[in-house]
Structure formats: structure tokens, C-alpha cells
Write a protein that holds these residues in place. Structure first.
Motif, PDB file in Angstrom:
ATOM      1  N   ASN A  99       0.123   1.108  -7.288  1.00 60.04           N
ATOM      2  CA  ASN A  99      -0.202   0.896  -8.725  1.00 60.04           C
ATOM      3  C   ASN A  99       1.208   1.344  -9.575  1.00 60.04           C
ATOM      4  O   ASN A  99       1.413   2.340  -9.805  1.00 60.04           O
ATOM      5  N   ARG A 148       0.883  -1.220  -0.071  1.00 65.72           N
ATOM      6  CA  ARG A 148       0.002   0.044  -0.027  1.00 65.72           C
ATOM      7  C   ARG A 148       0.922   1.244   0.047  1.00 65.72           C
ATOM      8  O   ARG A 148       2.045   1.171   0.467  1.00 65.72           O
ATOM      9  N   THR A 178      -3.591   3.964   0.012  1.00 67.57           N
ATOM     10  CA  THR A 178      -4.240   3.245  -1.381  1.00 67.57           C
ATOM     11  C   THR A 178      -3.371   2.065  -1.667  1.00 67.57           C
ATOM     12  O   THR A 178      -2.111   1.977  -1.217  1.00 67.57           O
ATOM     13  N   GLU A 179      -3.772   1.448  -2.766  1.00 63.98           N
ATOM     14  CA  GLU A 179      -2.987   0.121  -3.114  1.00 63.98           C
ATOM     15  C   GLU A 179      -2.221   0.772  -3.942  1.00 63.98           C
ATOM     16  O   GLU A 179      -2.216   1.699  -4.949  1.00 63.98           O
TER      17      GLU A 179
END
Length: 112
Positions: free
Chosen positions: A14, A2, A11-12
Motif C-alpha cells: 500500500n 506483497r 500483506t498487500e
């Protein structure tokens, strides 16, 4: 993994966001071709591997940006690194209300 954003949200992770930020910096310097895109994708993969090696559950944006900067420089993309870092610094200034007073333009010089 995260990511802790600047505003504290979590947030995740990416990897595509890293790649897009690198491409944006590269576009300000070069006309992108498939070869450069592939090379920059490799830089992104190395950043992801670096993050995985840290084995932390939550990375900060600053940590990720530092890794991107180091990997760009290690790969010899000095001009792209200049633009990536300049953009990040300028955004930090804007977030803190200094956009009217300070403008960032970096120029690195490689020592032999």
C-alpha cells in the motif's frame, strides 16, 4: 506486490502507508503546504517505481524503508530523512525492549 511485515505476516503493498510515514516525518520538521505535499508524493512515487523495478514478489519492510531513506536524501530532504530514520530506529529499539535506555537523535551533515 506483497509486503513481509516484521512479524512475518504478508500483506498487500500500500503506497499510501509510505506517503503517510514520510508526511509524519515532514510534520516533525516543517509546516506542510501543498507544494511540499506534492514533492513528497513524488518521492513516494519514485519509491514505488524503485520497488517495481526490483521485480520481487514480496518486499520486506526494511527494504522499503531503505528505499524511502535513499529517495528522501536524493531529493535533498535531509531533515525529513533524519526524522524518518530516527523514528524507525527508535521504534526498533522499543520493539526490542530498549526504549528506557536508548534514545535516537540523528543529525546528518552534508559533505561538499
Amino acid at each position: 506486490m506483497r509486503v513481509i511485515k516484521r512479524d512475518g505476516q504478508v500483506t498487500e503493498f500500500n503506497p499510501e502507508k509510505i506517503y503517510q510515514a514520510i508526511l509524519k516525518a515532514a510534520r516533525s520538521v516543517y509546516v506542510l503546504d501543498d507544494s511540499l505535499r506534492q514533492n513528497l508524493a513524488q518521492v513516494t512515487k519514485k519509491v514505488v517505481m524503485d520497488l517495481e523495478e526490483t521485480q520481487i514478489e514480496k518486499a520486506t519492510i526494511s527494504m522499503i524503508q531503505s528505499m524511502v531513506e535513499n529517495r528522501l536524501l536524493d531529493a535533498g530532504y535531509i531533515n525529513i530523512a533524519e526524522h524518518y530514520i530516527s523514528y524507525r530506529l527508535q521504534r526498533d529499539l522499543e520493539r526490542n525492549g530498549y526504549e528506557d535506555r536508548i534514545s535516537v537523535h540523528l543529525k546528518f551533515e552534508q559533505l561538499k
